[in-house]
Design a protein around this motif. Sequence first.
Motif, PDB file in Angstrom:
ATOM      1  N   THR A 226     -16.989  12.300  48.534  1.00  0.00           N
ATOM      2  CA  THR A 226     -17.120  11.794  47.169  1.00  0.00           C
ATOM      3  C   THR A 226     -16.458  10.418  47.052  1.00  0.00           C
ATOM      4  OG1 THR A 226     -17.103  14.037  46.270  1.00  0.00           O
ATOM      5  CG2 THR A 226     -16.621  12.249  44.740  1.00  0.00           C
ATOM      6  N   VAL A 227     -15.273  10.272  47.642  1.00  0.00           N
ATOM      7  CA  VAL A 227     -14.548   9.000  47.590  1.00  0.00           C
ATOM      8  C   VAL A 227     -15.357   7.887  48.234  1.00  0.00           C
ATOM      9  CG1 VAL A 227     -12.538   7.765  48.509  1.00  0.00           C
ATOM     10  CG2 VAL A 227     -12.244   9.989  47.426  1.00  0.00           C
ATOM     11  N   VAL A 228     -15.851   8.115  49.470  1.00  0.00           N
ATOM     12  CA  VAL A 228     -16.510   7.028  50.195  1.00  0.00           C
ATOM     13  C   VAL A 228     -17.879   6.703  49.604  1.00  0.00           C
ATOM     14  CG1 VAL A 228     -15.269   7.494  52.332  1.00  0.00           C
ATOM     15  CG2 VAL A 228     -17.468   8.594  51.944  1.00  0.00           C
ATOM     16  N   VAL A 229     -18.582   7.692  49.096  1.00  0.00           N
ATOM     17  CA  VAL A 229     -19.890   7.417  48.486  1.00  0.00           C
ATOM     18  C   VAL A 229     -19.709   6.762  47.123  1.00  0.00           C
ATOM     19  CG1 VAL A 229     -22.028   8.441  47.612  1.00  0.00           C
ATOM     20  CG2 VAL A 229     -21.035   9.272  49.754  1.00  0.00           C
ATOM     21  N   LEU A 230     -18.700   7.201  46.375  1.00  0.00           N
ATOM     22  CA  LEU A 230     -18.422   6.601  45.071  1.00  0.00           C
ATOM     23  C   LEU A 230     -18.045   5.135  45.217  1.00  0.00           C
ATOM     24  CD1 LEU A 230     -18.267   7.509  42.067  1.00  0.00           C
ATOM     25  CD2 LEU A 230     -15.831   7.897  42.419  1.00  0.00           C
ATOM     26  N   GLY A 231     -17.217   4.828  46.220  1.00  0.00           N
ATOM     27  CA  GLY A 231     -16.796   3.447  46.419  1.00  0.00           C
ATOM     28  C   GLY A 231     -17.823   2.604  47.140  1.00  0.00           C
ATOM     29  N   GLY A 232     -18.613   3.231  48.009  1.00  0.00           N
ATOM     30  CA  GLY A 232     -19.603   2.501  48.801  1.00  0.00           C
ATOM     31  C   GLY A 232     -19.418   2.820  50.276  1.00  0.00           C
ATOM     32  N   LEU A 233     -20.305   3.616  50.843  1.00  0.00           N
ATOM     33  CA  LEU A 233     -20.176   4.070  52.222  1.00  0.00           C
ATOM     34  C   LEU A 233     -20.156   2.880  53.170  1.00  0.00           C
ATOM     35  CD1 LEU A 233     -19.954   6.630  53.916  1.00  0.00           C
ATOM     36  CD2 LEU A 233     -22.439   6.689  54.080  1.00  0.00           C
ATOM     37  N   GLY A 234     -19.129   2.805  54.009  1.00  0.00           N
ATOM     38  CA  GLY A 234     -18.985   1.703  54.946  1.00  0.00           C
ATOM     39  C   GLY A 234     -18.048   0.610  54.464  1.00  0.00           C
ATOM     40  N   SER A 235     -17.575   0.701  53.220  1.00  0.00           N
ATOM     41  CA  SER A 235     -16.698  -0.320  52.654  1.00  0.00           C
ATOM     42  C   SER A 235     -15.268   0.197  52.582  1.00  0.00           C
ATOM     43  CB  SER A 235     -17.180  -0.715  51.250  1.00  0.00           C
ATOM     44  OG  SER A 235     -16.213  -1.500  50.583  1.00  0.00           O
ATOM     45  N   VAL A 241     -10.963   1.900  46.179  1.00  0.00           N
ATOM     46  CA  VAL A 241     -11.368   2.025  44.771  1.00  0.00           C
ATOM     47  C   VAL A 241     -11.811   3.445  44.470  1.00  0.00           C
ATOM     48  CG1 VAL A 241     -13.059   1.261  43.063  1.00  0.00           C
ATOM     49  CG2 VAL A 241     -11.989  -0.410  44.583  1.00  0.00           C
ATOM     50  N   GLY A 242     -12.597   4.024  45.371  1.00  0.00           N
ATOM     51  CA  GLY A 242     -13.075   5.387  45.167  1.00  0.00           C
ATOM     52  C   GLY A 242     -11.941   6.390  45.151  1.00  0.00           C
ATOM     53  N   LEU A 276     -27.056   5.355  38.736  1.00  0.00           N
ATOM     54  CA  LEU A 276     -27.097   3.985  38.228  1.00  0.00           C
ATOM     55  C   LEU A 276     -26.798   2.935  39.290  1.00  0.00           C
ATOM     56  CD1 LEU A 276     -25.262   4.540  34.813  1.00  0.00           C
ATOM     57  CD2 LEU A 276     -27.723   4.520  35.269  1.00  0.00           C
ATOM     58  N   ARG A 277     -25.964   3.297  40.269  1.00  0.00           N
ATOM     59  CA  ARG A 277     -25.571   2.338  41.312  1.00  0.00           C
ATOM     60  C   ARG A 277     -25.466   3.069  42.654  1.00  0.00           C
ATOM     61  NH1 ARG A 277     -23.596  -2.807  41.633  1.00  0.00           N
ATOM     62  NH2 ARG A 277     -22.124  -3.239  43.323  1.00  0.00           N
ATOM     63  N   PRO A 278     -26.592   3.331  43.304  1.00  0.00           N
ATOM     64  CA  PRO A 278     -26.599   4.146  44.538  1.00  0.00           C
ATOM     65  C   PRO A 278     -25.745   3.577  45.654  1.00  0.00           C
ATOM     66  CG  PRO A 278     -28.823   3.761  43.730  1.00  0.00           C
ATOM     67  CD  PRO A 278     -27.924   2.911  42.905  1.00  0.00           C
ATOM     68  N   GLN A 279     -25.547   2.257  45.686  1.00  0.00           N
ATOM     69  CA  GLN A 279     -24.749   1.655  46.755  1.00  0.00           C
ATOM     70  C   GLN A 279     -23.258   1.811  46.551  1.00  0.00           C
ATOM     71  OE1 GLN A 279     -26.545   0.041  44.490  1.00  0.00           O
ATOM     72  NE2 GLN A 279     -25.743  -2.003  44.009  1.00  0.00           N
ATOM     73  N   GLY A 280     -22.827   2.428  45.447  1.00  0.00           N
ATOM     74  CA  GLY A 280     -21.412   2.633  45.181  1.00  0.00           C
ATOM     75  C   GLY A 280     -20.812   1.547  44.316  1.00  0.00           C
ATOM     76  N   LEU A 281     -19.577   1.734  43.909  1.00  0.00           N
ATOM     77  CA  LEU A 281     -18.927   0.795  42.999  1.00  0.00           C
ATOM     78  C   LEU A 281     -18.661  -0.542  43.654  1.00  0.00           C
ATOM     79  CD1 LEU A 281     -16.322   3.252  41.392  1.00  0.00           C
ATOM     80  CD2 LEU A 281     -18.441   2.415  40.370  1.00  0.00           C
ATOM     81  N   VAL A 282     -18.366  -0.540  44.965  1.00  0.00           N
ATOM     82  CA  VAL A 282     -18.030  -1.782  45.667  1.00  0.00           C
ATOM     83  C   VAL A 282     -19.107  -2.193  46.651  1.00  0.00           C
ATOM     84  CG1 VAL A 282     -16.333  -2.877  47.207  1.00  0.00           C
ATOM     85  CG2 VAL A 282     -15.560  -1.344  45.390  1.00  0.00           C
ATOM     86  N   GLY A 283     -19.823  -1.226  47.218  1.00  0.00           N
ATOM     87  CA  GLY A 283     -20.834  -1.527  48.220  1.00  0.00           C
ATOM     88  C   GLY A 283     -21.917  -2.461  47.678  1.00  0.00           C
TER      89      GLY A 283
END
Length: 286
Positions: A226-235, A241-242, A276-283
């Motif tokens: 949940t953390v990594v997808v929420l923030g942006g996987l790979g970021s 942030v996540g 709304l933002r599939p790439q995550g909050l930062v990705g």
Amino acid sequence: MVVIQALVDGILIGGVYAVVSIGLTLVFGVMGIVNFAQAEFLMLGMFVGYLAWAWLGLDPLIGSVIAFAVVFALGCVVQHTLIRRVLRAPPVAQIFLTVGLLIVIENAALLGFGSQFRSVTTPYQTSALRLGDLFISVPYLAAFLMSVVSGLALWLFMNRSWYGRAMRATAQDGMAASLMGIDADRMRRIAFGLGVGLTAFGGAVILPYFTVHPTVGAQFVVLMFTVVVLGGLGSVAGAIVGGQAVGIIQSLSAMAFPVQLQNLVLFLVFITVLALRPQGLVGGAR
């Protein structure tokens, strides 16, 4: 004041969520593989920290360094012997391998340690600092500070060292990195070791307020993804942030809902962000 207290607690918990999740996003960012066994390495780190406390009398905060070193070495061996063989395989092969690794590690821990719950005892375990009307748990604060230190160390390594730059070059284009004289396989091995080692480090620092058992990974695996997808996987920034977002959402929602529904608001926010933002909050968008 209750809301401020919940925010402080959420920030402290979120820092630990971030450091245990950075490893997952680091592995994906450099190697392009989603490690479903990541939470089992957290469990191994907790056991190493517990054994360092039980056998050597070391505080878990010191034992966390040993946990990182042990699991880093184990991660390098696992990557060299298993993971690298499926890097160019179809994604389903990668999934089967890491899920199989999850099952093997968990059952090996059950055979080696049994199913009982274990905990450590420290002088500061029940201590709290008072700042006006706010109370800050010392174990939570110590785990948060250790997480911040490890995050800064990772940032310095990735941005200031040759190995860090070589690792980022490998993540961008492994073939080009190889043509420039970088051993891409070695960089992937170090990245995997760092990824699982950081997760193990995070597992050890929470020992003063968390019990360890062979199936403890199941309590963290969903939160980590949940953390990594929420923030942006790979970021890596996205994991930070996540982690903070998850910690704060959990802490605030606990004020309004019973423990059984603590994650209800979290997953509602998670689904909304994905929609709304599939790439995550930062990705970034791809």
